[in-house]
Scaffold this active site. Sequence first.
Site, mmCIF file in Angstrom:
data_model
loop_
_atom_site.group_PDB
_atom_site.id
_atom_site.type_symbol
_atom_site.label_atom_id
_atom_site.label_comp_id
_atom_site.label_asym_id
_atom_site.label_seq_id
_atom_site.Cartn_x
_atom_site.Cartn_y
_atom_site.Cartn_z
ATOM 1 N N GLY A 191 1.850 2.578 10.948
ATOM 2 C CA GLY A 191 3.831 4.088 10.819
ATOM 3 C C GLY A 191 4.211 4.007 11.722
ATOM 4 O O GLY A 191 4.682 5.079 11.565
ATOM 5 N N SER A 236 3.091 -1.382 10.294
ATOM 6 C CA SER A 236 4.931 -1.595 10.756
ATOM 7 C C SER A 236 5.792 -2.955 10.663
ATOM 8 O O SER A 236 6.274 -3.495 11.107
ATOM 9 C CB SER A 236 5.187 -0.969 12.401
ATOM 10 O OG SER A 236 4.538 0.127 12.194
ATOM 11 N N ASN A 294 1.141 -1.111 -0.017
ATOM 12 C CA ASN A 294 -0.468 -0.284 0.108
ATOM 13 C C ASN A 294 1.058 1.221 0.012
ATOM 14 O O ASN A 294 1.563 1.856 0.808
ATOM 15 C CB ASN A 294 -0.977 0.039 1.143
ATOM 16 C CG ASN A 294 -1.303 1.009 1.353
ATOM 17 O OD1 ASN A 294 -1.577 1.722 0.144
ATOM 18 N ND2 ASN A 294 -1.999 1.601 2.203
ATOM 19 N N LYS A 298 -0.182 4.300 -0.579
ATOM 20 C CA LYS A 298 -0.466 5.119 0.078
ATOM 21 C C LYS A 298 -0.791 6.417 -1.400
ATOM 22 O O LYS A 298 -0.603 6.560 -1.729
ATOM 23 C CB LYS A 298 -0.368 6.182 1.460
ATOM 24 C CG LYS A 298 0.278 4.092 2.290
ATOM 25 C CD LYS A 298 -0.041 4.620 4.125
ATOM 26 C CE LYS A 298 0.199 3.772 4.590
ATOM 27 N NZ LYS A 298 0.099 3.375 6.013
ATOM 28 N N GLU A 331 -7.399 4.223 7.006
ATOM 29 C CA GLU A 331 -6.412 6.273 6.497
ATOM 30 C C GLU A 331 -7.865 6.723 6.153
ATOM 31 O O GLU A 331 -8.198 7.808 6.007
ATOM 32 C CB GLU A 331 -5.569 6.374 6.222
ATOM 33 C CG GLU A 331 -4.634 6.271 7.120
ATOM 34 C CD GLU A 331 -2.770 5.830 6.499
ATOM 35 O OE1 GLU A 331 -2.733 5.260 4.902
ATOM 36 O OE2 GLU A 331 -2.138 4.913 7.128
ATOM 37 N N GLU A 337 -5.107 -4.880 10.507
ATOM 38 C CA GLU A 337 -4.739 -3.904 10.319
ATOM 39 C C GLU A 337 -4.850 -2.771 12.373
ATOM 40 O O GLU A 337 -5.491 -2.413 11.929
ATOM 41 C CB GLU A 337 -4.736 -2.809 9.264
ATOM 42 C CG GLU A 337 -4.356 -3.590 7.614
ATOM 43 C CD GLU A 337 -3.478 -2.538 7.170
ATOM 44 O OE1 GLU A 337 -2.285 -2.600 6.618
ATOM 45 O OE2 GLU A 337 -3.927 -1.423 6.648
ATOM 46 N N HIS A 373 -9.695 1.104 5.174
ATOM 47 C CA HIS A 373 -8.975 1.382 5.196
ATOM 48 C C HIS A 373 -8.631 2.125 6.937
ATOM 49 O O HIS A 373 -9.528 3.381 6.561
ATOM 50 C CB HIS A 373 -6.759 1.567 4.112
ATOM 51 C CG HIS A 373 -6.033 1.788 5.162
ATOM 52 N ND1 HIS A 373 -4.765 2.607 5.829
ATOM 53 C CD2 HIS A 373 -4.794 0.982 4.822
ATOM 54 C CE1 HIS A 373 -4.609 2.531 6.236
ATOM 55 N NE2 HIS A 373 -4.252 1.395 5.930
HETATM 56 P P1 PGA Z 1 2.731 0.837 7.867
HETATM 57 O O1 PGA Z 1 1.793 0.380 6.791
HETATM 58 O O2 PGA Z 1 3.114 -0.623 7.051
HETATM 59 O O3 PGA Z 1 3.568 1.857 7.362
HETATM 60 O O4 PGA Z 1 2.795 0.327 8.937
HETATM 61 C C1 PGA Z 1 0.787 -0.470 6.523
HETATM 62 C C2 PGA Z 1 -0.847 0.069 6.015
HETATM 63 O O5 PGA Z 1 -1.730 0.988 6.280
HETATM 64 O O6 PGA Z 1 -1.281 -0.569 5.617
#
Ligand code: PGA
Length: 263
Positions: free
Chosen positions: A179, A219, A15, A17, A105, A173, A103
């Site tokens: 993140g 992460s 992803n 983003k 976000e 998640e 997601h």
């Molecule tokens: P990350 O994000 O690996 O940077 O923690 C995962 C995600 O948002 O799908």
Amino acid sequence: MRSMAKKHTPLVAANWKMHPKSVGAAKKLFLEIRNGVKKEKRPVHVMVAPPTPFLSDLQRLSPSGSIALGAQSVFHEAQGAYTGEVSVPMLKSVGATQVIVGHSERRALGDTDTEIAQDLVAALKQNMTAILCIGEQKRDSHGHHFNIVEEQLRSAVAHIPKTKVKQMVVAYEPIWAIGTGQNATGEDIEEMRLFIQKLLSDTFGRKAADAVRVLYGGSVNKKNAADILEKTSVNGFLVGGASLRAAEFVEIVKITAEHHAKA
Ligand code: PGA
């Protein structure tokens, strides 16, 4: 459990983003990933979800579909007066075969449970693979995070036809792990994976539920991937930050393929 998960070829999904800044940088990153993944001969599926404007260019770089392309969100209507939205047919026309739905976000930007459920149905009915993201904001000793995950899952799948369940992938998640550099422990992930499978099984029956792949995201990096695979039966990862570093992402793909081959 291990043998049940084994029958699925694992999926490692990137992803990106809202990265990288330009189509040129996206093509460079994609080629680096493609060339690294090409050397991996053991079974593993790889998906990259770039920002939508980059999809057509990346499609040209992966004509054999060795790396699947995905979108980071979708709108359930096919076309119409929906400024800023992108539909399933539009995504398919530029090479996307998968889509991330719900997601955290997107939820933080206002996507509601109802919209997520509609988007999921639209994607599945039109034969896309949909990666449904669910996860709690925080954990407490009362286990409230199980209620959150249950509510998110139940509302998202409420209207999907049973015949389409196998096209769905669930990504667990936890928001606090996204993140932050602080991944969930293998034990916690496995407990939640079992819980998700149980909920799916209650809703759709054991056979349909077994066809759903469950990923972990939050992460994930080349240092923790092996340990998570060792301690859980997840069927792969949804990777954010580390997917922007080609060598590291390819390493996660290799670790996943290796684990699956010897499991
Ligand atoms: P990350 O994000 O690996 O940077 O923690 C995962 C995600 O948002 O799908």
